[in-house]
Design a protein around this motif. Structure first.
Motif, PDB file in Angstrom:
ATOM      1  N   LEU A 193     -26.655 -39.316  -3.083  1.00 48.45           N
ATOM      2  CA  LEU A 193     -25.586 -38.752  -2.262  1.00 48.45           C
ATOM      3  C   LEU A 193     -25.353 -37.277  -2.581  1.00 48.45           C
ATOM      4  CD1 LEU A 193     -23.050 -41.720  -2.414  1.00 48.45           C
ATOM      5  CD2 LEU A 193     -24.381 -40.988  -0.428  1.00 48.45           C
ATOM      6  N   THR A 194     -25.503 -36.901  -3.855  1.00 48.02           N
ATOM      7  CA  THR A 194     -25.325 -35.500  -4.236  1.00 48.02           C
ATOM      8  C   THR A 194     -26.434 -34.639  -3.651  1.00 48.02           C
ATOM      9  OG1 THR A 194     -24.205 -36.187  -6.278  1.00 48.02           O
ATOM     10  CG2 THR A 194     -25.026 -33.932  -6.181  1.00 48.02           C
ATOM     11  N   ARG A 195     -27.684 -35.125  -3.727  1.00 43.87           N
ATOM     12  CA  ARG A 195     -28.786 -34.378  -3.095  1.00 43.87           C
ATOM     13  C   ARG A 195     -28.541 -34.236  -1.595  1.00 43.87           C
ATOM     14  NH1 ARG A 195     -31.923 -37.782  -6.424  1.00 43.87           N
ATOM     15  NH2 ARG A 195     -32.407 -39.104  -4.628  1.00 43.87           N
ATOM     16  N   ARG A 196     -28.103 -35.326  -0.965  1.00 44.59           N
ATOM     17  CA  ARG A 196     -27.839 -35.319   0.466  1.00 44.59           C
ATOM     18  C   ARG A 196     -26.720 -34.345   0.801  1.00 44.59           C
ATOM     19  NH1 ARG A 196     -24.505 -39.279   3.098  1.00 44.59           N
ATOM     20  NH2 ARG A 196     -24.824 -39.337   5.345  1.00 44.59           N
ATOM     21  N   LEU A 197     -25.716 -34.311  -0.059  1.00 42.52           N
ATOM     22  CA  LEU A 197     -24.595 -33.404   0.156  1.00 42.52           C
ATOM     23  C   LEU A 197     -25.062 -31.953   0.191  1.00 42.52           C
ATOM     24  CD1 LEU A 197     -21.446 -33.002   0.173  1.00 42.52           C
ATOM     25  CD2 LEU A 197     -21.636 -32.765  -2.300  1.00 42.52           C
ATOM     26  N   PHE A 198     -25.821 -31.543  -0.811  1.00 45.72           N
ATOM     27  CA  PHE A 198     -26.292 -30.160  -0.857  1.00 45.72           C
ATOM     28  C   PHE A 198     -27.260 -29.858   0.282  1.00 45.72           C
ATOM     29  CE2 PHE A 198     -25.341 -30.530  -5.582  1.00 45.72           C
ATOM     30  CZ  PHE A 198     -24.175 -29.790  -5.491  1.00 45.72           C
ATOM     31  N   ASN A 199     -27.946 -30.865   0.776  1.00 45.50           N
ATOM     32  CA  ASN A 199     -28.891 -30.668   1.875  1.00 45.50           C
ATOM     33  C   ASN A 199     -28.183 -30.339   3.182  1.00 45.50           C
ATOM     34  OD1 ASN A 199     -31.493 -30.662   3.044  1.00 45.50           O
ATOM     35  ND2 ASN A 199     -31.222 -32.759   3.762  1.00 45.50           N
ATOM     36  N   HIS A 200     -26.927 -30.792   3.340  1.00 44.29           N
ATOM     37  CA  HIS A 200     -26.223 -30.621   4.608  1.00 44.29           C
ATOM     38  C   HIS A 200     -25.131 -29.563   4.570  1.00 44.29           C
ATOM     39  CE1 HIS A 200     -28.279 -33.928   6.537  1.00 44.29           C
ATOM     40  NE2 HIS A 200     -28.014 -34.701   5.507  1.00 44.29           N
ATOM     41  N   THR A 201     -24.816 -29.031   3.403  1.00 41.11           N
ATOM     42  CA  THR A 201     -23.759 -28.031   3.313  1.00 41.11           C
ATOM     43  C   THR A 201     -24.350 -26.633   3.205  1.00 41.11           C
ATOM     44  OG1 THR A 201     -23.640 -28.418   0.918  1.00 41.11           O
ATOM     45  CG2 THR A 201     -22.076 -29.596   2.298  1.00 41.11           C
ATOM     46  N   GLU A 202     -23.478 -25.639   3.271  1.00 40.58           N
ATOM     47  CA  GLU A 202     -23.915 -24.251   3.236  1.00 40.58           C
ATOM     48  C   GLU A 202     -24.691 -23.952   1.957  1.00 40.58           C
ATOM     49  OE1 GLU A 202     -20.484 -21.528   2.690  1.00 40.58           O
ATOM     50  OE2 GLU A 202     -19.301 -23.365   2.625  1.00 40.58           O
ATOM     51  N   HIS A 203     -25.493 -22.914   2.005  1.00 45.47           N
ATOM     52  CA  HIS A 203     -26.364 -22.566   0.870  1.00 45.47           C
ATOM     53  C   HIS A 203     -25.545 -22.069  -0.328  1.00 45.47           C
ATOM     54  CE1 HIS A 203     -30.067 -22.996   3.159  1.00 45.47           C
ATOM     55  NE2 HIS A 203     -29.496 -22.343   4.137  1.00 45.47           N
ATOM     56  N   GLY A 204     -26.145 -22.178  -1.511  1.00 43.94           N
ATOM     57  CA  GLY A 204     -25.590 -21.562  -2.706  1.00 43.94           C
ATOM     58  C   GLY A 204     -24.601 -22.400  -3.489  1.00 43.94           C
ATOM     59  N   LEU A 205     -24.433 -23.679  -3.136  1.00 43.38           N
ATOM     60  CA  LEU A 205     -23.419 -24.495  -3.802  1.00 43.38           C
ATOM     61  C   LEU A 205     -23.980 -25.365  -4.919  1.00 43.38           C
ATOM     62  CD1 LEU A 205     -21.271 -25.730  -0.771  1.00 43.38           C
ATOM     63  CD2 LEU A 205     -21.316 -23.501  -1.914  1.00 43.38           C
ATOM     64  N   ASN A 206     -25.294 -25.439  -5.060  1.00 43.24           N
ATOM     65  CA  ASN A 206     -25.908 -26.335  -6.045  1.00 43.24           C
ATOM     66  C   ASN A 206     -25.907 -25.681  -7.431  1.00 43.24           C
ATOM     67  OD1 ASN A 206     -27.246 -28.426  -7.241  1.00 43.24           O
ATOM     68  ND2 ASN A 206     -29.103 -28.267  -6.028  1.00 43.24           N
ATOM     69  N   ILE A 207     -24.705 -25.579  -7.994  1.00 42.52           N
ATOM     70  CA  ILE A 207     -24.510 -24.941  -9.299  1.00 42.52           C
ATOM     71  C   ILE A 207     -24.666 -25.987 -10.399  1.00 42.52           C
ATOM     72  CG2 ILE A 207     -22.925 -23.581 -10.715  1.00 42.52           C
ATOM     73  CD1 ILE A 207     -23.846 -22.188  -8.148  1.00 42.52           C
ATOM     74  N   PRO A 208     -25.488 -25.734 -11.421  1.00 44.15           N
ATOM     75  CA  PRO A 208     -25.671 -26.738 -12.489  1.00 44.15           C
ATOM     76  C   PRO A 208     -24.355 -27.104 -13.160  1.00 44.15           C
ATOM     77  CG  PRO A 208     -27.306 -24.980 -12.650  1.00 44.15           C
ATOM     78  CD  PRO A 208     -26.317 -24.544 -11.619  1.00 44.15           C
ATOM     79  N   GLY A 209     -24.247 -28.353 -13.568  1.00 49.27           N
ATOM     80  CA  GLY A 209     -23.048 -28.803 -14.248  1.00 49.27           C
ATOM     81  C   GLY A 209     -22.793 -28.070 -15.555  1.00 49.27           C
ATOM     82  N   THR A 210     -23.836 -27.535 -16.176  1.00 53.56           N
ATOM     83  CA  THR A 210     -23.673 -26.791 -17.429  1.00 53.56           C
ATOM     84  C   THR A 210     -22.896 -25.492 -17.220  1.00 53.56           C
ATOM     85  OG1 THR A 210     -25.844 -25.775 -17.042  1.00 53.56           O
ATOM     86  CG2 THR A 210     -25.766 -27.730 -18.465  1.00 53.56           C
ATOM     87  N   ARG A 211     -22.746 -25.043 -15.971  1.00 56.29           N
ATOM     88  CA  ARG A 211     -22.026 -23.801 -15.683  1.00 56.29           C
ATOM     89  C   ARG A 211     -20.635 -24.081 -15.115  1.00 56.29           C
ATOM     90  NH1 ARG A 211     -25.676 -19.346 -12.811  1.00 56.29           N
ATOM     91  NH2 ARG A 211     -24.014 -18.089 -13.766  1.00 56.29           N
TER      92      ARG A 211
END
Length: 325
Positions: free
Chosen positions: A58-76
């Motif tokens: 679901l998280t991969r799917r979420l980033f696939n359908h939303t605007e670019h630049g939101l896939n920030i690593p959890g370590t940050r």
């Protein structure tokens, strides 16, 4: 099965079944929502491993359908939170809020992955485990920040899509699957609404004579894809059918104005270029809904209004996309 099953009232069958009714139709189990018999799939066992795999997907799917630049690593996460809280410009604060939500989702996925590893090593994980609570809080905070996030089209957010990882975490897997069938039925309904608006308006314009068939073919293919998982063996036929139907609709050639001058001179005021742009916008919107398997009510409503305006005025009104509140 390569057709979508929809209940059609007849003299012998004028009663609508309750939402959630299940039946075997042509050797396939289907569940009834919003007027459609939606194809069902086996539900995995409710376990931490199943939830981890579901949340990751679901998280991969979420980033696939939303605007670019939101896939920030959890370590940050701490860094993303600090820059969001320090931002005062409204536009940049919206984007940074969306980036913070992305970091929270990834942190939750990281935690769940570690919990599953611990369970695999024989360590029992209780629901009140501190890491479980932190995972749930990250998902909840991310969902609340979802109001800042736009669909990749820039037209609107998809709150339901943004909230799915939290629901997958907080409810049984079987209940989550059932909630997806509800959304699929709603998505099919909106696809039919968009196709209906196309037909109702374009078929009244002589230069678009013959448009009804490619619209109907595209809508049927889109509904079929909406209920079909990517892991389904039929996906090769289903996806190729959708793509080629979309191409036929986008490549529709209106009649030349000279062909219409003798019979309907008053109709020449419709701009063919605006009509084609509107058809392609409708195709794109249906693709967005189909791929996300989630309705987009704001975009659907505004598209129907643009179709009606084009019929009435011959032009497509310009409507700039507003930023979310």
């Amino acid at each position: 099965m390569n057709t979508v099953i929809r209940l059609e009232p007849t003299p012998d069958n004028d009663a609508t079944p309750p939402e959630g009714t299940r039946r075997i139709i042509e050797q396939q189990e289907r569940v009834y929502y919003d007027g459609y018999w939606v194809k069902t799939y086996p539900v995995p066992a409710d376990s931490l491993l199943a939830k981890k795999q579901l949340i990751e997907a679901l998280t991969r799917r979420l980033f696939n359908h939303t605007e670019h630049g939101l896939n920030i690593p959890g370590t940050r996460l701490a860094e993303a939170r600090a820059t969001y809280e320090a931002e005062t410009d409204p536009g940049r604060r919206r984007v940074k809020g969306a980036m913070l939500a992305g970091a929270m989702f990834n942190r939750a996925t990281d935690i769940f992955r570690k919990l599953v590893d611990l369970q695999a090593d024989g360590i029992e994980i209780q629901s009140d485990n501190a890491l479980m609570r932190e995972c749930g809080q990250c998902l909840l905070d991310a969902m609340e920040l979802g109001r800042f996030v736009l669909h990749r089209s820039g037209e609107e957010g998809i709150d339901e899509l943004w909230g799915e990882p939290f629901r997958a975490f907080s409810i049984p897997v079987e209940d989550f699957y059932e909630s997806r069938y509800i959304k699929i039925g709603q998505s099919m309904r909106d696809i039919d609404r968009i196709a209906g608006a196309m037909c109702a308006n374009f078929t009244q314009i002589p230069m678009f004579e013959g448009i009804e068939a490619p619209i109907a073919d595209f809508a049927a293919a889109a509904k079929l894809k909406t209920e079909t998982l990517r892991t389904d063996p039929s996906i090769f036929d289903v996806w190729s059918q959708l793509v080629t139907a979309g191409e036929r609709l986008a490549n529709f050639t209106p009649k030349a104005p000279l062909d219409l001058a003798k019979t309907s001179p008053e109709r020449i005021s419709h701009r063919a270029s605006d009509g084609l742009l509107l058809l392609r916008s409708g195709r794109d919107l249906v693709f967005y809904i189909t791929r996300a398997r989630t309705p987009m009510p704001k975009s659907t409503r505004e598209y129907i209004e643009r179709c009606e305006a084009y019929l009435a005025t011959g032009k497509v009104p310009f409507t700039p996309a507003p930023l979310p509140a």
